[in-house]
Design a protein around this motif. Structure first.
Motif, PDB file in Angstrom:
ATOM      1  N   VAL A  18      37.569  37.809  48.169  1.00  0.00           N
ATOM      2  CA  VAL A  18      36.359  37.014  47.937  1.00  0.00           C
ATOM      3  C   VAL A  18      35.272  37.883  47.309  1.00  0.00           C
ATOM      4  O   VAL A  18      34.604  37.485  46.345  1.00  0.00           O
ATOM      5  N   VAL A  19      35.092  39.073  47.841  1.00  0.00           N
ATOM      6  CA  VAL A  19      34.083  39.981  47.287  1.00  0.00           C
ATOM      7  C   VAL A  19      34.480  40.410  45.874  1.00  0.00           C
ATOM      8  O   VAL A  19      33.622  40.523  44.989  1.00  0.00           O
ATOM      9  N   GLY A  20      35.754  40.622  45.625  1.00  0.00           N
ATOM     10  CA  GLY A  20      36.213  40.981  44.288  1.00  0.00           C
ATOM     11  C   GLY A  20      35.945  39.891  43.268  1.00  0.00           C
ATOM     12  O   GLY A  20      35.504  40.169  42.145  1.00  0.00           O
ATOM     13  N   VAL A  21      36.181  38.641  43.643  1.00  0.00           N
ATOM     14  CA  VAL A  21      35.899  37.524  42.738  1.00  0.00           C
ATOM     15  C   VAL A  21      34.393  37.410  42.500  1.00  0.00           C
ATOM     16  O   VAL A  21      33.947  37.206  41.361  1.00  0.00           O
ATOM     17  N   ALA A  22      33.592  37.562  43.551  1.00  0.00           N
ATOM     18  CA  ALA A  22      32.135  37.492  43.393  1.00  0.00           C
ATOM     19  C   ALA A  22      31.631  38.621  42.488  1.00  0.00           C
ATOM     20  O   ALA A  22      30.774  38.395  41.619  1.00  0.00           O
ATOM     21  N   LEU A  23      32.174  39.813  42.662  1.00  0.00           N
ATOM     22  CA  LEU A  23      31.776  40.934  41.814  1.00  0.00           C
ATOM     23  C   LEU A  23      32.200  40.704  40.365  1.00  0.00           C
ATOM     24  O   LEU A  23      31.441  41.018  39.430  1.00  0.00           O
ATOM     25  N   ALA A  24      33.381  40.138  40.162  1.00  0.00           N
ATOM     26  CA  ALA A  24      33.839  39.842  38.802  1.00  0.00           C
ATOM     27  C   ALA A  24      32.938  38.813  38.131  1.00  0.00           C
ATOM     28  O   ALA A  24      32.608  38.947  36.949  1.00  0.00           O
ATOM     29  N   LEU A  25      32.522  37.795  38.869  1.00  0.00           N
ATOM     30  CA  LEU A  25      31.621  36.794  38.295  1.00  0.00           C
ATOM     31  C   LEU A  25      30.259  37.394  37.972  1.00  0.00           C
ATOM     32  O   LEU A  25      29.654  37.057  36.946  1.00  0.00           O
ATOM     33  N   LEU A  26      29.777  38.289  38.820  1.00  0.00           N
ATOM     34  CA  LEU A  26      28.507  38.963  38.556  1.00  0.00           C
ATOM     35  C   LEU A  26      28.607  39.829  37.299  1.00  0.00           C
ATOM     36  O   LEU A  26      27.722  39.787  36.425  1.00  0.00           O
ATOM     37  N   LEU A  27      29.692  40.588  37.174  1.00  0.00           N
ATOM     38  CA  LEU A  27      29.873  41.418  35.991  1.00  0.00           C
ATOM     39  C   LEU A  27      30.072  40.581  34.729  1.00  0.00           C
ATOM     40  O   LEU A  27      29.633  40.965  33.640  1.00  0.00           O
ATOM     41  N   LEU A  28      30.718  39.423  34.852  1.00  0.00           N
ATOM     42  CA  LEU A  28      30.855  38.517  33.718  1.00  0.00           C
ATOM     43  C   LEU A  28      29.493  38.028  33.260  1.00  0.00           C
ATOM     44  O   LEU A  28      29.207  37.963  32.063  1.00  0.00           O
ATOM     45  N   HIS A  29      28.624  37.708  34.201  1.00  0.00           N
ATOM     46  CA  HIS A  29      27.267  37.269  33.865  1.00  0.00           C
ATOM     47  C   HIS A  29      26.501  38.378  33.149  1.00  0.00           C
ATOM     48  O   HIS A  29      25.813  38.126  32.149  1.00  0.00           O
TER      49      HIS A  29
END
Length: 106
Positions: free
Chosen positions: A45-56
């Motif tokens: 879950v944290v990995g997906v959230a971090l990936a979305l943040l980096l995508l932004h």
């Protein structure tokens, strides 16, 4: 900008299919990591959230990076070589072998 390219992706049937295929592949990878005991669900879950943040963040600087790479061709190869070397140098190494080590390495 980068976000409009992302929105246009959802309109094309081929790109939408590729997008869905990537999501399915990511789900299989996450399931395999949980199954092998390499990660817990909160890690994913944290990995997906971090990936979305980096995508932004990437979407917001994408135009700047493209303009820099196309305008100054002298320093781009040197920068890419230095960045690739830095990434190889900082690559994490496991402290001990896990059950999945043999599948990944051999």
């Amino acid at each position: 900008d980068g976000f409009s390219v992302y929105l246009r992706t959802l309109r094309s049937p081929w790109l939408l299919g590729l997008f869905i295929l990537n999501i399915v592949w990511c789900c299989f990878m996450m399931h395999g990591r949980i199954y092998l005991g390499m990660h817990s669900p909160i890690d994913l879950v944290v990995g997906v959230a971090l990936a979305l943040l980096l995508l932004h963040v990437y979407i917001s600087v994408d135009d700047f990076v493209d303009a820099w790479m196309t305008s100054s061709t002298v320093f781009v190869p040197a920068y890419q070589l230095a960045f690739a070397t830095l990434l190889c140098w900082t690559y994490p190494a496991g402290l001990q072998k896990t059950p999945s080590y043999n599948y990944a390495v051999y």
